[in-house]
Scaffold this motif. Structure first.
Motif, short mmCIF file in Angstrom:
data_model
loop_
_atom_site.label_atom_id
_atom_site.label_comp_id
_atom_site.label_asym_id
_atom_site.label_seq_id
_atom_site.Cartn_x
_atom_site.Cartn_y
_atom_site.Cartn_z
N LYS A 188 0.84 -1.20 0.00
CA LYS A 188 0.00 0.00 0.00
C LYS A 188 0.88 1.25 0.00
O LYS A 188 1.79 1.38 0.81
CB LYS A 188 -0.91 0.01 1.23
N VAL A 189 0.59 2.17 -0.91
CA VAL A 189 1.35 3.41 -1.01
C VAL A 189 0.97 4.31 0.16
O VAL A 189 -0.20 4.62 0.37
CB VAL A 189 1.07 4.12 -2.36
N VAL A 190 1.99 4.73 0.92
CA VAL A 190 1.76 5.58 2.08
C VAL A 190 2.33 6.99 1.88
O VAL A 190 2.01 7.90 2.65
CB VAL A 190 2.33 4.95 3.38
N GLU A 191 3.15 7.16 0.84
CA GLU A 191 3.76 8.47 0.59
C GLU A 191 4.25 8.51 -0.85
O GLU A 191 4.67 7.49 -1.40
CB GLU A 191 4.93 8.66 1.56
N ILE A 192 4.21 9.68 -1.45
CA ILE A 192 4.79 9.92 -2.77
C ILE A 192 5.87 10.99 -2.57
O ILE A 192 5.61 12.03 -1.96
CB ILE A 192 3.75 10.44 -3.79
N ILE A 193 7.07 10.71 -3.08
CA ILE A 193 8.17 11.68 -2.94
C ILE A 193 8.81 11.92 -4.30
O ILE A 193 8.60 11.15 -5.24
CB ILE A 193 9.24 11.20 -1.93
N GLU A 194 9.57 12.99 -4.38
CA GLU A 194 10.32 13.28 -5.59
C GLU A 194 11.78 13.49 -5.21
O GLU A 194 12.08 14.22 -4.27
CB GLU A 194 9.77 14.53 -6.28
N GLU A 195 12.66 12.79 -5.92
CA GLU A 195 14.10 12.92 -5.71
C GLU A 195 14.78 13.04 -7.06
O GLU A 195 14.53 12.22 -7.95
CB GLU A 195 14.66 11.70 -4.98
N ASP A 196 15.61 14.04 -7.22
CA ASP A 196 16.36 14.24 -8.46
C ASP A 196 15.45 14.21 -9.69
O ASP A 196 15.79 13.63 -10.73
CB ASP A 196 17.46 13.18 -8.61
N GLY A 197 14.28 14.80 -9.57
CA GLY A 197 13.35 14.89 -10.69
C GLY A 197 12.57 13.62 -10.98
O GLY A 197 11.83 13.56 -11.96
N GLU A 198 12.72 12.59 -10.16
CA GLU A 198 12.01 11.32 -10.35
C GLU A 198 10.99 11.13 -9.23
O GLU A 198 11.26 11.46 -8.08
CB GLU A 198 12.98 10.14 -10.33
N LYS A 199 9.83 10.55 -9.57
CA LYS A 199 8.81 10.27 -8.56
C LYS A 199 8.99 8.85 -8.02
O LYS A 199 9.26 7.92 -8.77
CB LYS A 199 7.41 10.41 -9.14
N TYR A 200 8.80 8.74 -6.71
CA TYR A 200 8.88 7.46 -6.01
C TYR A 200 7.67 7.30 -5.10
O TYR A 200 7.14 8.28 -4.59
CB TYR A 200 10.13 7.39 -5.13
N ALA A 201 7.28 6.06 -4.90
CA ALA A 201 6.27 5.75 -3.90
C ALA A 201 6.97 5.09 -2.72
O ALA A 201 7.89 4.28 -2.91
CB ALA A 201 5.23 4.78 -4.47
N ILE A 202 6.55 5.45 -1.53
CA ILE A 202 6.93 4.70 -0.34
C ILE A 202 5.73 3.81 -0.06
O ILE A 202 4.62 4.30 0.16
CB ILE A 202 7.22 5.63 0.86
N ALA A 203 5.96 2.50 -0.13
CA ALA A 203 4.86 1.54 0.01
C ALA A 203 5.17 0.61 1.17
O ALA A 203 6.33 0.34 1.49
CB ALA A 203 4.68 0.76 -1.28
N GLU A 204 4.10 0.09 1.78
CA GLU A 204 4.25 -0.68 3.02
C GLU A 204 3.48 -1.99 2.95
O GLU A 204 2.38 -2.05 2.42
CB GLU A 204 3.74 0.17 4.18
N TYR A 205 4.10 -3.02 3.52
CA TYR A 205 3.43 -4.30 3.74
C TYR A 205 3.85 -4.81 5.11
O TYR A 205 5.05 -4.98 5.37
CB TYR A 205 3.80 -5.33 2.66
N LYS A 206 2.88 -4.98 6.00
CA LYS A 206 3.12 -5.48 7.36
C LYS A 206 4.21 -4.69 8.08
O LYS A 206 5.10 -5.26 8.71
CB LYS A 206 3.45 -6.97 7.33
N GLY A 207 4.17 -3.38 7.95
CA GLY A 207 5.10 -2.52 8.66
C GLY A 207 6.45 -2.32 7.99
O GLY A 207 7.25 -1.51 8.44
N VAL A 208 6.71 -3.04 6.91
CA VAL A 208 7.97 -2.89 6.19
C VAL A 208 7.74 -1.92 5.03
O VAL A 208 6.86 -2.15 4.19
CB VAL A 208 8.48 -4.25 5.65
#
Length: 82
Positions: A8-28
């Motif tokens: 599950k996506v919990v955050e969307i971030i941008e680094e060096d012009g690229e988009k990333y999702a921070i996603a989680e499963y069972k706390g990881v």
């Protein structure tokens, strides 16, 4: 062959012009690059991740079905070890 658990996506971030999702499963949590996807990813979406890239956005229904199947597999493996 690769196996991926919906996260599950919990955050969307941008680094060096690229988009990333921070996603989680069972706390990881893990970071996944979004460049291979052709649709927008939002917080709360479920994605499949392989080698640091989000490969697919799943519907909530498909993610729940997949997560239920994974839980059944984990339970069966645990029972086999006993």
């Amino acid at each position: 062959m690769c196996l991926a658990i919906p996260c599950k996506v919990v955050e969307i971030i941008e680094e060096d012009g690229e988009k990333y999702a921070i996603a989680e499963y069972k706390g990881v949590k893990q970071k996944a690059k979004l460049t291979l996807l052709d649709k927008e990813v939002k917080i709360g979406d479920y994605i499949l991740i392989h080698t640091g890239y989000a490969l697919e956005v799943l519907s909530e229904e498909d993610a729940k079905l997949s997560l239920e199947a994974w839980e059944e597999l984990f339970k069966a493996l645990e029972e086999m070890e006993q």
